[in-house]
Every structure is written in structure tokens, then in C-alpha cells.
Design a protein around this motif. Structure first.
Motif, PDB file in Angstrom:
ATOM      1  N   ARG A   1      -4.346  -1.148   3.865  1.00 30.09           N
ATOM      2  CA  ARG A   1      -3.452  -2.101   4.512  1.00 30.09           C
ATOM      3  C   ARG A   1      -4.059  -3.509   4.563  1.00 30.09           C
ATOM      4  NH1 ARG A   1       0.185   0.972   8.334  1.00 30.09           N
ATOM      5  NH2 ARG A   1      -0.229   3.174   7.923  1.00 30.09           N
ATOM      6  N   SER A   2      -5.313  -3.636   4.132  1.00 30.91           N
ATOM      7  CA  SER A   2      -5.968  -4.938   4.138  1.00 30.91           C
ATOM      8  C   SER A   2      -5.288  -5.881   3.162  1.00 30.91           C
ATOM      9  CB  SER A   2      -7.445  -4.769   3.754  1.00 30.91           C
ATOM     10  OG  SER A   2      -8.014  -5.994   3.345  1.00 30.91           O
ATOM     11  N   ARG A   3      -5.282  -7.175   3.473  1.00 30.61           N
ATOM     12  CA  ARG A   3      -4.725  -8.189   2.576  1.00 30.61           C
ATOM     13  C   ARG A   3      -5.470  -8.217   1.258  1.00 30.61           C
ATOM     14  NH1 ARG A   3      -8.898 -10.006   4.871  1.00 30.61           N
ATOM     15  NH2 ARG A   3     -10.022 -11.890   4.275  1.00 30.61           N
ATOM     16  N   LEU A   4      -6.739  -7.712   1.227  1.00 29.75           N
ATOM     17  CA  LEU A   4      -7.523  -7.702  -0.001  1.00 29.75           C
ATOM     18  C   LEU A   4      -7.162  -6.538  -0.913  1.00 29.75           C
ATOM     19  CD1 LEU A   4     -11.045  -8.706   1.369  1.00 29.75           C
ATOM     20  CD2 LEU A   4      -9.156 -10.168   0.595  1.00 29.75           C
ATOM     21  N   VAL A   5      -6.324  -5.642  -0.427  1.00 28.96           N
ATOM     22  CA  VAL A   5      -5.783  -4.544  -1.222  1.00 28.96           C
ATOM     23  C   VAL A   5      -4.276  -4.703  -1.369  1.00 28.96           C
ATOM     24  CG1 VAL A   5      -5.504  -2.033  -1.387  1.00 28.96           C
ATOM     25  CG2 VAL A   5      -7.635  -2.997  -0.466  1.00 28.96           C
ATOM     26  N   SER A   6      -3.627  -5.097  -0.295  1.00 31.63           N
ATOM     27  CA  SER A   6      -2.175  -5.280  -0.266  1.00 31.63           C
ATOM     28  C   SER A   6      -1.870  -6.730   0.138  1.00 31.63           C
ATOM     29  CB  SER A   6      -1.548  -4.317   0.740  1.00 31.63           C
ATOM     30  OG  SER A   6      -1.841  -2.974   0.406  1.00 31.63           O
ATOM     31  N   PRO A   7      -1.828  -7.639  -0.814  1.00 34.69           N
ATOM     32  CA  PRO A   7      -1.686  -9.056  -0.456  1.00 34.69           C
ATOM     33  C   PRO A   7      -0.402  -9.377   0.299  1.00 34.69           C
ATOM     34  CG  PRO A   7      -1.446  -8.719  -2.833  1.00 34.69           C
ATOM     35  CD  PRO A   7      -1.965  -7.447  -2.268  1.00 34.69           C
TER      36      PRO A   7
ATOM     37  N   TRP B   1       0.790  -1.232   0.000  1.00 40.93           N
ATOM     38  CA  TRP B   1       0.000   0.000   0.000  1.00 40.93           C
ATOM     39  C   TRP B   1       0.820   1.279   0.000  1.00 40.93           C
ATOM     40  CZ3 TRP B   1       0.959   3.099   4.220  1.00 40.93           C
ATOM     41  CH2 TRP B   1       1.605   2.480   5.306  1.00 40.93           C
ATOM     42  N   ASP B   2       2.110   1.229   0.380  1.00 43.64           N
ATOM     43  CA  ASP B   2       2.888   2.451   0.593  1.00 43.64           C
ATOM     44  C   ASP B   2       3.862   2.689  -0.559  1.00 43.64           C
ATOM     45  OD1 ASP B   2       4.265   4.629   1.522  1.00 43.64           O
ATOM     46  OD2 ASP B   2       5.027   3.675   3.342  1.00 43.64           O
ATOM     47  N   HIS B   3       3.625   3.789  -1.308  1.00 45.91           N
ATOM     48  CA  HIS B   3       4.514   4.150  -2.411  1.00 45.91           C
ATOM     49  C   HIS B   3       5.075   5.558  -2.241  1.00 45.91           C
ATOM     50  CE1 HIS B   3       1.993   0.847  -3.914  1.00 45.91           C
ATOM     51  NE2 HIS B   3       3.128   0.444  -4.449  1.00 45.91           N
ATOM     52  N   ASP B   4       5.115   6.011  -0.999  1.00 43.83           N
ATOM     53  CA  ASP B   4       5.745   7.287  -0.668  1.00 43.83           C
ATOM     54  C   ASP B   4       7.243   7.039  -0.507  1.00 43.83           C
ATOM     55  OD1 ASP B   4       6.765   9.580   0.509  1.00 43.83           O
ATOM     56  OD2 ASP B   4       5.005   9.899   1.774  1.00 43.83           O
TER      57      ASP B   4
ATOM     58  N   ALA C   1       9.432   8.497   1.001  1.00 41.03           N
ATOM     59  CA  ALA C   1       9.934   8.793   2.342  1.00 41.03           C
ATOM     60  C   ALA C   1       9.648   7.669   3.331  1.00 41.03           C
ATOM     61  CB  ALA C   1       9.330  10.102   2.855  1.00 41.03           C
ATOM     62  N   THR C   2       8.641   6.851   3.070  1.00 39.29           N
ATOM     63  CA  THR C   2       8.218   5.842   4.045  1.00 39.29           C
ATOM     64  C   THR C   2       8.156   4.423   3.503  1.00 39.29           C
ATOM     65  OG1 THR C   2       5.893   6.304   3.522  1.00 39.29           O
ATOM     66  CG2 THR C   2       6.873   7.520   5.372  1.00 39.29           C
ATOM     67  N   SER C   3       8.196   4.240   2.180  1.00 36.88           N
ATOM     68  CA  SER C   3       8.086   2.901   1.596  1.00 36.88           C
ATOM     69  C   SER C   3       9.241   2.011   2.061  1.00 36.88           C
ATOM     70  CB  SER C   3       8.097   2.977   0.075  1.00 36.88           C
ATOM     71  OG  SER C   3       8.215   1.681  -0.497  1.00 36.88           O
ATOM     72  N   PRO C   4       8.968   0.737   2.326  1.00 38.13           N
ATOM     73  CA  PRO C   4      10.049  -0.188   2.683  1.00 38.13           C
ATOM     74  C   PRO C   4      10.864  -0.670   1.484  1.00 38.13           C
ATOM     75  CG  PRO C   4       7.951  -1.349   2.679  1.00 38.13           C
ATOM     76  CD  PRO C   4       7.641   0.094   2.430  1.00 38.13           C
ATOM     77  N   PHE C   5      10.531  -0.197   0.277  1.00 39.46           N
ATOM     78  CA  PHE C   5      11.147  -0.743  -0.926  1.00 39.46           C
ATOM     79  C   PHE C   5      12.033   0.280  -1.616  1.00 39.46           C
ATOM     80  CE2 PHE C   5       7.052  -2.988  -0.412  1.00 39.46           C
ATOM     81  CZ  PHE C   5       7.584  -4.217  -0.064  1.00 39.46           C
ATOM     82  N   GLU C   6      13.254  -0.138  -1.889  1.00 39.73           N
ATOM     83  CA  GLU C   6      14.222   0.754  -2.515  1.00 39.73           C
ATOM     84  C   GLU C   6      13.818   1.120  -3.942  1.00 39.73           C
ATOM     85  OE1 GLU C   6      17.280   3.285  -2.945  1.00 39.73           O
ATOM     86  OE2 GLU C   6      16.601   2.313  -1.075  1.00 39.73           O
ATOM     87  N   SER C   7      13.134   0.216  -4.651  1.00 38.00           N
ATOM     88  CA  SER C   7      12.755   0.526  -6.036  1.00 38.00           C
ATOM     89  C   SER C   7      11.788   1.706  -6.106  1.00 38.00           C
ATOM     90  CB  SER C   7      12.135  -0.701  -6.711  1.00 38.00           C
ATOM     91  OG  SER C   7      10.943  -1.104  -6.058  1.00 38.00           O
ATOM     92  N   VAL C   8      11.020   1.954  -5.052  1.00 32.13           N
ATOM     93  CA  VAL C   8      10.142   3.129  -5.020  1.00 32.13           C
ATOM     94  C   VAL C   8      10.986   4.400  -5.021  1.00 32.13           C
ATOM     95  CG1 VAL C   8       8.441   4.388  -3.647  1.00 32.13           C
ATOM     96  CG2 VAL C   8       8.243   1.905  -3.911  1.00 32.13           C
ATOM     97  N   ARG C   9      12.065   4.409  -4.239  1.00 29.25           N
ATOM     98  CA  ARG C   9      12.937   5.585  -4.202  1.00 29.25           C
ATOM     99  C   ARG C   9      13.792   5.693  -5.465  1.00 29.25           C
ATOM    100  NH1 ARG C   9      12.044   4.176   0.938  1.00 29.25           N
ATOM    101  NH2 ARG C   9      13.382   2.336   0.889  1.00 29.25           N
ATOM    102  N   ARG C  10      14.185   4.547  -6.009  1.00 31.15           N
ATOM    103  CA  ARG C  10      15.082   4.569  -7.168  1.00 31.15           C
ATOM    104  C   ARG C  10      14.351   4.920  -8.459  1.00 31.15           C
ATOM    105  NH1 ARG C  10      16.461  -0.575  -7.296  1.00 31.15           N
ATOM    106  NH2 ARG C  10      17.921  -0.319  -5.567  1.00 31.15           N
ATOM    107  N   HIS C  11      13.120   4.440  -8.605  1.00 25.73           N
ATOM    108  CA  HIS C  11      12.430   4.594  -9.888  1.00 25.73           C
ATOM    109  C   HIS C  11      11.084   5.310  -9.784  1.00 25.73           C
ATOM    110  CE1 HIS C  11      15.511   2.033 -11.439  1.00 25.73           C
ATOM    111  NE2 HIS C  11      15.101   0.963 -10.781  1.00 25.73           N
ATOM    112  N   GLY C  12      10.767   5.841  -8.620  1.00 21.96           N
ATOM    113  CA  GLY C  12       9.438   6.405  -8.423  1.00 21.96           C
ATOM    114  C   GLY C  12       9.169   7.711  -9.116  1.00 21.96           C
ATOM    115  N   GLU C  13      10.196   8.367  -9.638  1.00 19.02           N
ATOM    116  CA  GLU C  13       9.980   9.654 -10.311  1.00 19.02           C
ATOM    117  C   GLU C  13      10.541   9.683 -11.720  1.00 19.02           C
ATOM    118  OE1 GLU C  13       8.019  11.734  -8.950  1.00 19.02           O
ATOM    119  OE2 GLU C  13       7.948  10.620  -7.056  1.00 19.02           O
ATOM    120  N   ASP C  14      11.248   8.654 -12.135  1.00 18.05           N
ATOM    121  CA  ASP C  14      11.995   8.730 -13.385  1.00 18.05           C
ATOM    122  C   ASP C  14      11.269   8.191 -14.608  1.00 18.05           C
ATOM    123  OD1 ASP C  14      14.049   9.852 -12.059  1.00 18.05           O
ATOM    124  OD2 ASP C  14      15.348   8.093 -12.039  1.00 18.05           O
ATOM    125  N   PHE C  15      10.429   7.177 -14.407  1.00 17.46           N
ATOM    126  CA  PHE C  15       9.999   6.403 -15.557  1.00 17.46           C
ATOM    127  C   PHE C  15       8.491   6.440 -15.742  1.00 17.46           C
ATOM    128  CE2 PHE C  15      14.065   4.250 -14.309  1.00 17.46           C
ATOM    129  CZ  PHE C  15      14.816   4.849 -15.305  1.00 17.46           C
TER     130      PHE C  15
END
Length: 316
Positions: A227-233, A186-189, A191-205
């Protein structure tokens, strides 16, 4: 990536449309582009009931390959952030999928947000899958094992969640699923996302973090529900009993890491999972022309998976 191409892609992302205001215009543009080579894509359409309780029927368009090499039916849920895309705009991609796999492809025209927010689209996909798995003869199949769930991006999210729901509700679960660069968290910010690819590619492509957040606001207006499993498995506490899964991610996609994290979580729960990252690929590459290298690479892996051969990196 070529520096000039990288710069061009950054300029395109900087001139992005506003999802919340322009989604209707984007839908029209997608349909117009898809309608250009219209004659050879005329395919039969049938429907199933949704699970929304209102008796609504869900259109399903079936694409038959020029040369049918397999008996499987690929039940396809399209991408578009749960907001754009439909069976019209995805007709070229589905026709390509049918021809390159040698399988029939059944594309589900589920309801879109914001007119129909969560869980409307999920109900349509779940109801369609459940009924076909219960009665595969409706699709001209002899066994439910011939049904393979496939989805890209938001459609990959829906495929993953449908498999979760089928197991939780005690229904037949498909034997296999193919998830193409799916949304699993659910988190694609940045500043807070746990995933490096969001920071690396979130504004470029092609797909940006801002667009992802806009899509979530339209699809699931209540932030807590995201945050529900039915939205964010990836948030599901129990991932046991899931189909054999082929996870395909795109190297230059902000969703790359969360797709691969979901593959790891499925494998950690005891499921059979195969993972392939397509190099130099952008989000949405399944809609590229047939000569595009990322598309050809992905279908080589999909072919091997459908044949039952290990397509490279196995997660176990």
C-alpha cells in the motif's frame, strides 16, 4: 473483439503458468525468443551506480535508431511484474522504440524479484535516473530536459515512483514521462479491487488477476508494504511537481482503469497529463511486431507527445 479470438485468449489464460514456481523458466523462454533475430540488435552497454549503498553497478543498454530524428534519450524501465524481463528479452521492443521514435533508448537492467525483492529494483532505476539527470553528459546529452522516463507495466510503475522519489528527495525531476499501461495500485482481487477493468478483464486475456497477485507476492512479500506510495503510486498523498505525463492504457487490460485513475490524480494535483486508451489492445502490446495496429497507434501518440503536440484526450 472477434468471438473466436476472445475464446482463444481465454484458453491461453486458463492454461497460465504459475508465476511463483515458473518465473525462472519464463525468463529463459523470453531470452530465447528475443535472441532469434540477434545480429541487428548489437548495441553498446554501459552502467551506472545503484542507490542501494553497496556500490553495485546497473547495466544500461543503449539503442540508436537507424535514423535519429530527435535529441531526446528515452530512459526505459521494462515490464515483467518486477520478476521477469531484462535488457535481453526487451531488446527487440527497445530497438523498435528507437526506430519508431527516432530517439536513443537506454534500457535499464534493474534487479528482479524474488531474488531481489522491493526496493532493490526501484533503487536501481532511481539511482540510474538521478545520476543521468544530474550529469546528462554521461549519456551524450547537453541538457537534463532531453531525458524522458518511459516504462511499461511494472516498468511504468517504476517510472512513476522514480519521479515521485526525485521530487520528494529534492532532486531534478524529468520534464516528461511516458507511462504505458502501468501498475499503480496494490489490489487486483476482483472481489475487492476498486477498478471495474480488474473484474472485466482479470481472467480473460493476457495478464490475469491471479498473476498480478503472484507478482506482488514475489516483489513485495509484506502485504502492508504494497500500500506504500513506493509500490502503489496511486496511494501517494502528494502528486504535485510531477513531469508532463503521457498515459497510454490498453482497452482489454485489467490495469486499464488504475492507469487512467493515476492520470486523473496527476492532473488533479496540477500536473500536465495527456491520456490515450488504445482500443482493442491487450496488456504488453509494446512488444508486438511493428505492423500491429495497437503498436502503431501508440507510437503515433508518443510521437505527438515528444513533438509537444496534444495527442488526443487531455486530462486537466
Amino acid at each position: 473483439m472477434n468471438p473466436l479470438l476472445r475464446l482463444a485468449l481465454r484458453l491461453v489464460s486458463a492454461a497460465r503458468f504459475d508465476v511463483r514456481e515458473d518465473y525462472a523458466r519464463v525468463r529463459r523462454m523470453q531470452r530465447q525468443l528475443a535472441a532469434l533475430p540477434t545480429a541487428r540488435y548489437r548495441m553498446p552497454t554501459w552502467d551506472t551506480f545503484s542507490d542501494s549503498g553497496d556500490g553495485r553497478r546497473v547495466p544500461v543498454r543503449v539503442f540508436t535508431p537507424r535514423v535519429q530524428r530527435r535529441e531526446e534519450l528515452l530512459l526505459f524501465f521494462h515490464g515483467g511484474g518486477w520478476v521477469t524481463g531484462d535488457i535481453e528479452s526487451y531488446t527487440p521492443a527497445c530497438a523498435t522504440m528507437a526506430d519508431l521514435t527516432g530517439c536513443r533508448v537506454a534500457s535499464v537492467d534493474y534487479r528482479l524479484a524474488p531474488e531481489h525483492p522491493f526496493p532493490a529494483g526501484l533503487e536501481d532505476c532511481y539511482g540510474t535516473a538521478r545520476r543521468l539527470l544530474e550529469d546528462p553528459r554521461r549519456a551524450g546529452l547537453t541538457a537534463a530536459d532531453q531525458i524522458v522516463l518511459v516504462g511499461d507495466s511494472a516498468g511504468g510503475n517504476l517510472a512513476a515512483v522514480v519521479s515521485l522519489l526525485l521530487r520528494e528527495q529534492g532532486h531534478r525531476v524529468p520534464r516528461r514521462q511516458i507511462l504505458l499501461y502501468p501498475v499503480t495500485h496494490w489490489d487486483h482481487d476482483p472481489a475487492t479491487s476498486p477498478f471495474e477493468s480488474v473484474r472485466r478483464h482479470g481472467e480473460d486475456f493476457r495478464l490475469t488477476s491471479t498473476e498480478m497477485r503472484d507478482y506482488f507476492e514475489l516483489y513485495v512479500p509484506d502485504p502492508e508494504l504494497r500500500r506504500s506510495r513506493l509500490v502503489s503510486p496511486l496511494m501517494a498523498p502528494d502528486l504535485t511537481g510531477q513531469p508532463d505525463t503521457l498515459m497510454i492504457t490498453a482497452e482489454l487490460d485489467l490495469l486499464c482503469d488504475e492507469g487512467e485513475a493515476y492520470a486523473q490524480a496527476l492532473a488533479g494535483a496540477g500536473n500536465r497529463v495527456q491520456l490515450r486508451r488504445v482500443e482493442n489492445a491487450l496488456h504488453g502490446f509494446i512488444a508486438l511486431p511493428r505492423f500491429a495496429r495497437p503498436l502503431k497507434d501508440a507510437y503515433e501518440v508518443i510521437d505527438a507527445f515528444l513533438d509537444g503536440d496534444p495527442p488526443g484526450s487531455a486530462v486537466s
